[in-house]
Design an enzyme around this catalytic site. Sequence first.
Site, PDB file in Angstrom:
ATOM      1  N   SER A  38       0.843  -1.212   0.000  1.00 14.28           N
ATOM      2  CA  SER A  38       0.000   0.000   0.000  1.00 14.28           C
ATOM      3  C   SER A  38       0.872   1.253   0.000  1.00 14.28           C
ATOM      4  O   SER A  38       0.609   2.213  -0.737  1.00 14.28           O
ATOM      5  CB  SER A  38      -0.887   0.021   1.247  1.00 14.28           C
ATOM      6  OG  SER A  38      -1.795  -1.042   1.197  1.00 14.28           O
ATOM      7  N   ARG A  75       1.426   4.263  -3.042  1.00 12.28           N
ATOM      8  CA  ARG A  75       1.202   5.682  -2.720  1.00 12.28           C
ATOM      9  C   ARG A  75       2.483   6.501  -2.864  1.00 12.28           C
ATOM     10  O   ARG A  75       2.431   7.666  -3.233  1.00 12.28           O
ATOM     11  CB  ARG A  75       0.616   5.786  -1.304  1.00 12.28           C
ATOM     12  CG  ARG A  75      -0.857   5.314  -1.254  1.00 12.28           C
ATOM     13  CD  ARG A  75      -1.244   4.887   0.143  1.00 12.28           C
ATOM     14  NE  ARG A  75      -2.657   4.581   0.287  1.00 12.28           N
ATOM     15  CZ  ARG A  75      -3.230   3.403  -0.018  1.00 12.28           C
ATOM     16  NH1 ARG A  75      -2.496   2.411  -0.516  1.00 12.28           N
ATOM     17  NH2 ARG A  75      -4.530   3.215   0.166  1.00 12.28           N
ATOM     18  N   GLY A 101      -5.735  -4.413  -7.990  1.00  9.62           N
ATOM     19  CA  GLY A 101      -6.916  -3.608  -7.654  1.00  9.62           C
ATOM     20  C   GLY A 101      -6.533  -2.253  -7.098  1.00  9.62           C
ATOM     21  O   GLY A 101      -7.194  -1.237  -7.379  1.00  9.62           O
ATOM     22  N   ARG A 156     -13.470  -7.753 -10.906  1.00 14.25           N
ATOM     23  CA  ARG A 156     -13.690  -7.049  -9.630  1.00 14.25           C
ATOM     24  C   ARG A 156     -14.549  -5.795  -9.808  1.00 14.25           C
ATOM     25  O   ARG A 156     -14.466  -5.119 -10.840  1.00 14.25           O
ATOM     26  CB  ARG A 156     -12.327  -6.731  -8.987  1.00 14.25           C
ATOM     27  CG  ARG A 156     -11.587  -8.014  -8.676  1.00 14.25           C
ATOM     28  CD  ARG A 156     -10.281  -7.775  -7.990  1.00 14.25           C
ATOM     29  NE  ARG A 156     -10.451  -7.195  -6.673  1.00 14.25           N
ATOM     30  CZ  ARG A 156      -9.459  -6.785  -5.905  1.00 14.25           C
ATOM     31  NH1 ARG A 156      -8.214  -6.901  -6.347  1.00 14.25           N
ATOM     32  NH2 ARG A 156      -9.685  -6.280  -4.728  1.00 14.25           N
ATOM     33  N   GLN A 167      -9.145   1.875  -0.549  1.00 10.61           N
ATOM     34  CA  GLN A 167      -8.936   2.183  -1.968  1.00 10.61           C
ATOM     35  C   GLN A 167      -9.919   3.252  -2.424  1.00 10.61           C
ATOM     36  O   GLN A 167      -9.564   4.188  -3.142  1.00 10.61           O
ATOM     37  CB  GLN A 167      -9.096   0.923  -2.818  1.00 10.61           C
ATOM     38  CG  GLN A 167      -7.976  -0.084  -2.580  1.00 10.61           C
ATOM     39  CD  GLN A 167      -8.159  -1.383  -3.322  1.00 10.61           C
ATOM     40  OE1 GLN A 167      -9.227  -1.647  -3.891  1.00 10.61           O
ATOM     41  NE2 GLN A 167      -7.140  -2.216  -3.308  1.00 10.61           N
ATOM     42  N   ASP A 206      -6.607  -8.285   4.553  1.00 10.92           N
ATOM     43  CA  ASP A 206      -5.873  -9.152   3.618  1.00 10.92           C
ATOM     44  C   ASP A 206      -5.313 -10.398   4.310  1.00 10.92           C
ATOM     45  O   ASP A 206      -4.718 -11.254   3.653  1.00 10.92           O
ATOM     46  CB  ASP A 206      -4.717  -8.365   2.985  1.00 10.92           C
ATOM     47  CG  ASP A 206      -5.232  -7.286   2.042  1.00 10.92           C
ATOM     48  OD1 ASP A 206      -6.365  -7.424   1.538  1.00 10.92           O
ATOM     49  OD2 ASP A 206      -4.507  -6.304   1.818  1.00 10.92           O
ATOM     50  N   ARG A 224     -12.286 -15.104  -1.703  1.00 13.97           N
ATOM     51  CA  ARG A 224     -11.366 -15.747  -0.742  1.00 13.97           C
ATOM     52  C   ARG A 224     -12.073 -16.673   0.234  1.00 13.97           C
ATOM     53  O   ARG A 224     -11.469 -17.638   0.718  1.00 13.97           O
ATOM     54  CB  ARG A 224     -10.550 -14.675   0.001  1.00 13.97           C
ATOM     55  CG  ARG A 224      -9.499 -14.059  -0.900  1.00 13.97           C
ATOM     56  CD  ARG A 224      -8.634 -13.027  -0.223  1.00 13.97           C
ATOM     57  NE  ARG A 224      -7.572 -12.628  -1.145  1.00 13.97           N
ATOM     58  CZ  ARG A 224      -6.832 -11.536  -1.031  1.00 13.97           C
ATOM     59  NH1 ARG A 224      -7.028 -10.712  -0.009  1.00 13.97           N
ATOM     60  NH2 ARG A 224      -5.900 -11.261  -1.910  1.00 13.97           N
ATOM     61  N   ARG A 242      -2.545 -14.244  -2.211  1.00 15.83           N
ATOM     62  CA  ARG A 242      -2.667 -14.594  -0.786  1.00 15.83           C
ATOM     63  C   ARG A 242      -3.225 -16.018  -0.600  1.00 15.83           C
ATOM     64  O   ARG A 242      -2.930 -16.669   0.404  1.00 15.83           O
ATOM     65  CB  ARG A 242      -3.491 -13.544  -0.052  1.00 15.83           C
ATOM     66  CG  ARG A 242      -2.841 -12.165  -0.164  1.00 15.83           C
ATOM     67  CD  ARG A 242      -3.200 -11.205   0.913  1.00 15.83           C
ATOM     68  NE  ARG A 242      -2.881  -9.846   0.507  1.00 15.83           N
ATOM     69  CZ  ARG A 242      -1.669  -9.279   0.573  1.00 15.83           C
ATOM     70  NH1 ARG A 242      -0.638  -9.948   1.059  1.00 15.83           N
ATOM     71  NH2 ARG A 242      -1.468  -8.039   0.153  1.00 15.83           N
TER      72      ARG A 242
HETATM   73  C1  S3P Z   1      -5.566  -1.517  -0.049  1.00 10.19           C
HETATM   74  C2  S3P Z   1      -6.799  -1.577   0.528  1.00 10.19           C
HETATM   75  C3  S3P Z   1      -7.542  -2.824   0.754  1.00 10.19           C
HETATM   76  C4  S3P Z   1      -6.628  -4.042   0.638  1.00 10.19           C
HETATM   77  C5  S3P Z   1      -5.719  -3.964  -0.555  1.00 10.19           C
HETATM   78  C6  S3P Z   1      -4.835  -2.730  -0.461  1.00 10.19           C
HETATM   79  C7  S3P Z   1      -4.924  -0.195  -0.239  1.00 10.19           C
HETATM   80  O1  S3P Z   1      -8.554  -2.942  -0.222  1.00 10.19           O
HETATM   81  O2  S3P Z   1      -7.406  -5.214   0.554  1.00 10.19           O
HETATM   82  O3  S3P Z   1      -4.879  -5.107  -0.642  1.00 10.19           O
HETATM   83  O4  S3P Z   1      -3.704  -0.143  -0.485  1.00 10.19           O
HETATM   84  O5  S3P Z   1      -5.642   0.811  -0.141  1.00 10.19           O
HETATM   85  P1  S3P Z   1     -10.044  -2.310   0.008  1.00 10.19           P
HETATM   86  O6  S3P Z   1      -9.924  -0.852  -0.084  1.00 10.19           O
HETATM   87  O7  S3P Z   1     -10.846  -2.895  -1.126  1.00 10.19           O
HETATM   88  O8  S3P Z   1     -10.467  -2.832   1.356  1.00 10.19           O
END
Ligand code: S3P
Length: 455
Positions: free
Chosen positions: A35, A39, A106, A134, A185, A336, A367, A415
């Site tokens: 994450s 960013r 994602g 997704r 996200q 996660d 999952r 995962r």
């Molecule tokens: C993430 C947020 C989570 C997480 C993903 C990374 C992020 O997703 O599952 O692996 O970096 O903001 P969600 O925002 O769908 O919960």
Amino acid sequence: MTSKPKDQTTSGAKPASFAPVGPLTGQITVPGDKSISHRSLILSALAIGKSEITGLLEGEDVLATAAALRAMGAKIEKKDTVWTVHGVGVGGLLQPETAIDLGNSGTSVRLLMGLVASHDISVTFTGDASLSKRPMGRVIDPLSQMGVNFTARTSVDGKACLPLTVRGLCPAVPLEYRLPVASAQVKSAILLAGLNTPGVTRVIEPVLTRDHSETMLKGFGADLTVETNKEGSRIISLIGEAELSPQKIKVPGDPSSAAFPIVAALLVPGSDIVVENVGINPTRAGLFNILQQMGGNISFKKKRAVGGEPVADIHVKHSKLTGIDVPADIAPSMIDEFPILFIASALADGTTTTSGLHELRVKESDRLHQMATGLGLLGVDVTEKEDGLVITGSGGEPLTGGKKIKPIETALDHRIAMSFAVAGLATASGLTIDDITPAETSFPGFADLMKELAS
Ligand code: S3P
């Protein structure tokens, strides 16, 4: 203009076998936080001037974000261990020449949808078979309210999915938005869109999710405040048309990746390991808390702050685990980590129940279903509910099934692959997963690191 989604049957899947090993010992580090890595690249690309990043995760997901930012004008290079990003400034992204393929990621697609939304450019995003399934409506809805236009494929069950095209708007209309799902996200997509939008963009977050975007936006100099209202919701306000200044960033090790060797050490008798330099931000550390409550011998050494994030070295010893009821409200801080918690539960003494986990059905795979199916093949007593699993563990006895069973399906989900790899260490005679390559999205070198711990 759009590429065909990568198909599971033609993607060069590599089956891999995992079998019981002797005690896991030693000191290791895990790759950088996924994450924070996404960013770091995105915010550096929006700063004016040169940022430097060390510890960046060089997994496929983050490399997809880097390639996308390059296609929109940022100069990103790596020399030795340092990544350098020459940012274009907020509002400075350029029209890419072709569609952007984000593979399995994602986080890349949802954050970049927000980023593009308030630029006067039009971008088509594509992805692999997993990402193409997704739901993207959760990001399209708020960004549409900012005046942004989207065209997306509609799935058979009526969801807006990739491939999709974002036609950005500059200036976009500032938004106040209450998150209907707990999603960092979605929160981050809106804040990124707000950066190049006049006025105040506000996100109301009833359930706290990982807060890296807020911390890092402030670190880059954005005018962002966080308050908590009477109902306990967080109100994040960002003043738009921001100017970001370049930074030097140290990315800590990813707690979501550390989770795999940590659970492996808890399960394999005689193990004693230290995972160094792991992020322990409370919005991410739920699994460690739950494993301790299950009896896991986990301790945090040399707690310190690195780049505004709490970090520690995590010492883990083999432990006898006991099943528990996992409270639903801890889910966002370990969202996660449920696949690997399910493996720990399968070896615990007694029953572990989980609930409130609908979101797990729309991750890189469903999952809940993939884990229930794989555990079932290993002879584990598991019940799949709509919003969680109920697992009665073996009390530490090796799982059966082993080599005689067919390979466990990983469904393009890193995962799931890594969770069953860890489970293999706790079987009577080993298991095979149908594809280890998804681990490369978040944890390059995973299988080698696990071998190193066992040698
Ligand atoms: C993430 C947020 C989570 C997480 C993903 C990374 C992020 O997703 O599952 O692996 O970096 O903001 P969600 O925002 O769908 O919960």
